[in-house]
Motif scaffolding. Structure first.
Motif, PDB file in Angstrom:
ATOM      1  N   PRO A  80       0.741  -1.112   0.059  1.00  0.00           N
ATOM      2  CA  PRO A  80      -0.265  -0.058  -0.020  1.00  0.00           C
ATOM      3  C   PRO A  80       0.735   1.295   0.076  1.00  0.00           C
ATOM      4  N   GLU A  81       1.851   1.471   0.770  1.00  0.00           N
ATOM      5  CA  GLU A  81       2.772   2.444   0.979  1.00  0.00           C
ATOM      6  C   GLU A  81       3.372   2.846  -0.478  1.00  0.00           C
ATOM      7  N   THR A  82       4.163   1.480  -0.952  1.00  0.00           N
ATOM      8  CA  THR A  82       5.086   1.752  -1.914  1.00  0.00           C
ATOM      9  C   THR A  82       4.416   1.919  -3.174  1.00  0.00           C
ATOM     10  N   VAL A  83       3.291   1.117  -3.452  1.00  0.00           N
ATOM     11  CA  VAL A  83       2.567   1.149  -4.645  1.00  0.00           C
ATOM     12  C   VAL A  83       1.549   2.180  -4.790  1.00  0.00           C
ATOM     13  N   LEU A  84       0.663   1.992  -3.886  1.00  0.00           N
ATOM     14  CA  LEU A  84      -0.636   2.679  -4.066  1.00  0.00           C
ATOM     15  C   LEU A  84      -0.621   4.167  -3.591  1.00  0.00           C
ATOM     16  N   LYS A  85       0.350   4.579  -2.847  1.00  0.00           N
ATOM     17  CA  LYS A  85       0.416   6.035  -2.420  1.00  0.00           C
ATOM     18  C   LYS A  85       1.452   6.569  -3.043  1.00  0.00           C
ATOM     19  N   SER A  86       2.111   5.983  -4.083  1.00  0.00           N
ATOM     20  CA  SER A  86       3.198   6.761  -4.902  1.00  0.00           C
ATOM     21  C   SER A  86       2.873   7.809  -5.655  1.00  0.00           C
ATOM     22  N   ASP A  87       3.526   8.767  -5.692  1.00  0.00           N
ATOM     23  CA  ASP A  87       3.104   9.921  -6.466  1.00  0.00           C
ATOM     24  C   ASP A  87       3.632   9.732  -8.051  1.00  0.00           C
ATOM     25  N   ARG A  88       4.523   8.576  -8.340  1.00  0.00           N
ATOM     26  CA  ARG A  88       4.990   8.340  -9.453  1.00  0.00           C
ATOM     27  C   ARG A  88       4.490   6.898  -9.853  1.00  0.00           C
ATOM     28  N   PRO A  89       4.553   6.746 -11.222  1.00  0.00           N
ATOM     29  CA  PRO A  89       3.788   5.614 -11.603  1.00  0.00           C
ATOM     30  C   PRO A  89       4.883   4.408 -11.034  1.00  0.00           C
ATOM     31  N   VAL A  90       4.116   3.194 -10.691  1.00  0.00           N
ATOM     32  CA  VAL A  90       4.893   2.221 -10.267  1.00  0.00           C
ATOM     33  C   VAL A  90       4.693   0.865 -11.087  1.00  0.00           C
ATOM     34  N   LEU A  91       5.853   0.038 -11.656  1.00  0.00           N
ATOM     35  CA  LEU A  91       5.498  -1.134 -12.478  1.00  0.00           C
ATOM     36  C   LEU A  91       5.919  -2.145 -11.494  1.00  0.00           C
ATOM     37  N   VAL A  92       4.957  -2.927 -11.300  1.00  0.00           N
ATOM     38  CA  VAL A  92       4.938  -4.068 -10.385  1.00  0.00           C
ATOM     39  C   VAL A  92       5.321  -5.368 -11.076  1.00  0.00           C
ATOM     40  N   GLU A  93       6.158  -5.959 -10.912  1.00  0.00           N
ATOM     41  CA  GLU A  93       6.742  -7.402 -11.524  1.00  0.00           C
ATOM     42  C   GLU A  93       6.597  -8.574 -10.605  1.00  0.00           C
ATOM     43  N   PHE A  94       5.655  -9.261 -10.702  1.00  0.00           N
ATOM     44  CA  PHE A  94       5.365 -10.589  -9.923  1.00  0.00           C
ATOM     45  C   PHE A  94       6.272 -11.736 -10.493  1.00  0.00           C
ATOM     46  N   VAL A  95       6.750 -12.242  -9.622  1.00  0.00           N
ATOM     47  CA  VAL A  95       8.204 -13.268  -9.909  1.00  0.00           C
ATOM     48  C   VAL A  95       8.054 -14.223  -8.941  1.00  0.00           C
ATOM     49  N   ALA A  96       8.772 -15.384  -9.389  1.00  0.00           N
ATOM     50  CA  ALA A  96       8.970 -16.596  -8.372  1.00  0.00           C
ATOM     51  C   ALA A  96      10.145 -17.102  -8.608  1.00  0.00           C
ATOM     52  N   LEU A 147       1.250  -2.167 -14.384  1.00  0.00           N
ATOM     53  CA  LEU A 147       1.452  -0.509 -14.069  1.00  0.00           C
ATOM     54  C   LEU A 147       0.534   0.044 -13.173  1.00  0.00           C
ATOM     55  N   PHE A 148       0.956   0.704 -12.115  1.00  0.00           N
ATOM     56  CA  PHE A 148      -0.063   1.521 -11.297  1.00  0.00           C
ATOM     57  C   PHE A 148       0.186   2.849 -11.150  1.00  0.00           C
ATOM     58  N   LYS A 149      -0.840   3.662 -11.383  1.00  0.00           N
ATOM     59  CA  LYS A 149      -0.761   5.058 -10.953  1.00  0.00           C
ATOM     60  C   LYS A 149      -1.859   5.569 -10.281  1.00  0.00           C
ATOM     61  N   ASN A 150      -1.542   6.587  -9.246  1.00  0.00           N
ATOM     62  CA  ASN A 150      -2.524   7.023  -8.507  1.00  0.00           C
ATOM     63  C   ASN A 150      -3.055   5.970  -7.815  1.00  0.00           C
ATOM     64  N   GLY A 151      -2.502   4.921  -7.322  1.00  0.00           N
ATOM     65  CA  GLY A 151      -3.194   3.864  -6.615  1.00  0.00           C
ATOM     66  C   GLY A 151      -3.898   3.004  -7.384  1.00  0.00           C
ATOM     67  N   LYS A 152      -4.204   3.037  -8.509  1.00  0.00           N
ATOM     68  CA  LYS A 152      -4.892   2.032  -9.523  1.00  0.00           C
ATOM     69  C   LYS A 152      -4.306   1.482 -10.659  1.00  0.00           C
ATOM     70  N   GLU A 153      -4.580   0.399 -10.930  1.00  0.00           N
ATOM     71  CA  GLU A 153      -4.014  -0.428 -11.888  1.00  0.00           C
ATOM     72  C   GLU A 153      -4.401   0.132 -13.182  1.00  0.00           C
ATOM     73  N   VAL A 154      -3.323   0.698 -14.067  1.00  0.00           N
ATOM     74  CA  VAL A 154      -3.717   1.257 -15.416  1.00  0.00           C
ATOM     75  C   VAL A 154      -4.175   0.287 -16.176  1.00  0.00           C
ATOM     76  N   PRO A 155      -5.475   0.611 -16.979  1.00  0.00           N
ATOM     77  CA  PRO A 155      -6.446  -0.255 -17.758  1.00  0.00           C
ATOM     78  C   PRO A 155      -5.179  -0.992 -19.034  1.00  0.00           C
ATOM     79  N   GLU A 156      -5.262  -1.960 -19.447  1.00  0.00           N
ATOM     80  CA  GLU A 156      -4.545  -2.636 -20.446  1.00  0.00           C
ATOM     81  C   GLU A 156      -3.013  -2.572 -20.172  1.00  0.00           C
ATOM     82  N   SER A 157      -2.784  -2.334 -18.857  1.00  0.00           N
ATOM     83  CA  SER A 157      -1.067  -2.552 -18.594  1.00  0.00           C
ATOM     84  C   SER A 157      -0.620  -3.809 -18.230  1.00  0.00           C
ATOM     85  N   ARG A 158      -1.622  -4.684 -18.102  1.00  0.00           N
ATOM     86  CA  ARG A 158      -1.351  -6.186 -17.709  1.00  0.00           C
ATOM     87  C   ARG A 158      -0.432  -6.990 -18.714  1.00  0.00           C
ATOM     88  N   ARG A 159       0.642  -7.436 -18.356  1.00  0.00           N
ATOM     89  CA  ARG A 159       1.260  -8.206 -19.392  1.00  0.00           C
ATOM     90  C   ARG A 159       1.919  -9.309 -18.508  1.00  0.00           C
TER      91      ARG A 159
END
Length: 182
Positions: A80-96, A147-159
Motif C-alpha cells: 500500500p505505501e510503496t505502490v498505491l500511495k506513490s506519486d510516480r507510476p509504479v511497475l510491479v513485477e510478480f516473480v517466483a 503498471l499502477f498510477k495514483n493507486g490504481k491499475e492502469v487499464p490495459e497495462s497487464r502483461r
C-alpha cells in the motif's frame, strides 16, 4: 581425464552434452556401474577446456534490491505505501524463484529500472510469499507486469510471460505516453 573426449565401451563421445556430474551418472548406468567420475578438479578443467562459463554457486534470489536503487522487492505489508500511495507510476513485477521466464527477463528489468529511474518506480513481488496480492490482482501467469498510477491499475497495462528488452521498452513507452496524456 582431460575432459576433451570421453571414452566408453561403445566408442568416443565428443563433446559431452550433459554436465559432468549428470554425464558420469548416465555413463555409469549405461556401462553397468564400471565408470567412476573424475575428481572435482577435473570438472573445472573440463569446463574451461570446453569453453563453458563457470557455474555460479548461488543465483541471485528474486527480490533482493538490485544495484543502486534499481528494483526493490516488497511484500504485502509494503504494497500500500510503496505502490498505491506513490506519486510516480509504479511497475510491479510478480516473480517466483522457480520461474524460468522470470529469470530470463531479469536482466532486461534491471536495465529498465536504470533507464526509467526518473519516470517510474519498479518493484518485485515474490509470488509464493504474497498469496493475498496474487489473489487480489488475479495473477495467473509469471512473470506478470502491472503498471499502477495514483493507486490504481492502469487499464490495459497487464502483461504476462517473458518479453524481450525491445518489446519491454515499447510496452512501457506506450503505457507511459498513454497515462501522461490522460
Amino acid at each position: 581425464m582431460d575432459g576433451a573426449a570421453l571414452v566408453s565401451s561403445s566408442g568416443v563421445l565428443f563433446p559431452p552434452s550433459l554436465p559432468p556430474a549428470r554425464l558420469a551418472t548416465a555413463l555409469s548406468a549405461a556401462a553397468g556401474s564400471r565408470f567412476a567420475p573424475p575428481p572435482r578438479s577435473s570438472f573445472r578443467t573440463w569446463r574451461r577446456g570446453a569453453g563453458l562459463a563457470p557455474v555460479r554457486k548461488s543465483a541471485r534470489r528474486c527480490g533482493a534490491a538490485v544495484g543502486g536503487g534499481g528494483i526493490t522487492e516488497i511484500d504485502e505489508s509494503q504494497f500500500p505505501e510503496t505502490v498505491l500511495k506513490s506519486d510516480r507510476p509504479v511497475l510491479v513485477e510478480f516473480v517466483a524463484n522457480w520461474c524460468g521466464p522470470c529469470r530470463l527477463i531479469s536482466p532486461a528489468m534491471e536495465w529498465l529500472a536504470q533507464e526509467y529511474k526518473e519516470r517510474l518506480i519498479i518493484v518485485k513481488i515474490d509470488h509464493d510469499a504474497n498469496p493475498k496480492l496474487i489473489e487480489e490482482y488475479k495473477v495467473y501467469g509469471l512473470p506478470a507486469l502491472i503498471l499502477f498510477k495514483n493507486g490504481k491499475e492502469v487499464p490495459e497495462s497487464r502483461r504476462e510471460g517473458a518479453i524481450t528488452k525491445v518489446k519491454l521498452k515499447e510496452y512501457l513507452d506506450s503505457l507511459l505516453d498513454s497515462i501522461s496524456v490522460a
